[in-house]
Scaffold this motif. Structure first.
Motif: not given
Length: 153
Positions: A111-121, A125-126, A141-147, A149-153
């Motif tokens: 499906g069309r992906p979503d570009f957003l900001t997670d709860g930690a700012g 990408i969903r 949902l994958r967040s940009f962590i440590g350089g 995009f990872v599936v956020a815990p």
């Protein structure tokens, strides 16, 4: 006269405007990001330092998918792009800095992906995954962590 006829098509080919373009500012440098048509691969994305460059940077990657969008969120030096590849969307993200360009991630989404900001700012990408066209999509949902995009815990 024959040389003139050969030179004119070559000149016209070099003036074809990009399909999409963007200017991105790094810490000190300014970059041009452009998606251009390519006869051999379909499209090329080119990221080039154009101002205040600490070193010459001219990155290019051939992409066979059809471009749909190109943007930056002015966060983490990321350049996002969305492509159509038939039955799925492709998300490609590069990190652009004064020291170079690196591909951060390439994701597929049914499906069309979503570009957003997670709860930690953080940039996030969903994507929507499914094994077949008849199953319901599962959002991931994958967040940009440590350089990366990872599936956020």
């Amino acid at each position: 006269m024959r040389c003139l006829l050969i030179a004119v098509p070559a000149l016209l080919a070099s003036t074809v405007p990009p399909v999409a373009s963007l200017r991105v500012n790094g810490e000190r440098s300014t970059f041009s990001v452009a998606v251009e048509e390519s006869a051999s691969t379909g499209y090329d994305i080119r990221i080039k330092c154009v101002s205040s460059c600490a070193q010459p940077i001219d990155f290019s990657e051939a992409i066979g998918d059809v471009p749909m969008g190109l943007f930056s969120r002015d966060q983490d030096d990321l350049v996002f792009s969305l492509w159509s590849s038939g039955s799925a969307y492709r998300v490609r993200v590069w990190q652009v800095s004064d020291t170079g360009v690196r591909k951060v991630v390439e994701l597929s989404s049914r499906g069309r992906p979503d570009f957003l900001t997670d709860g930690a700012g953080r940039s996030a990408i969903r994507t929507y995954e499914a094994d077949s066209g008849v199953e319901p999509f599962k959002p991931v949902l994958r967040s940009f962590i440590g350089g990366r995009f990872v599936v956020a815990p």
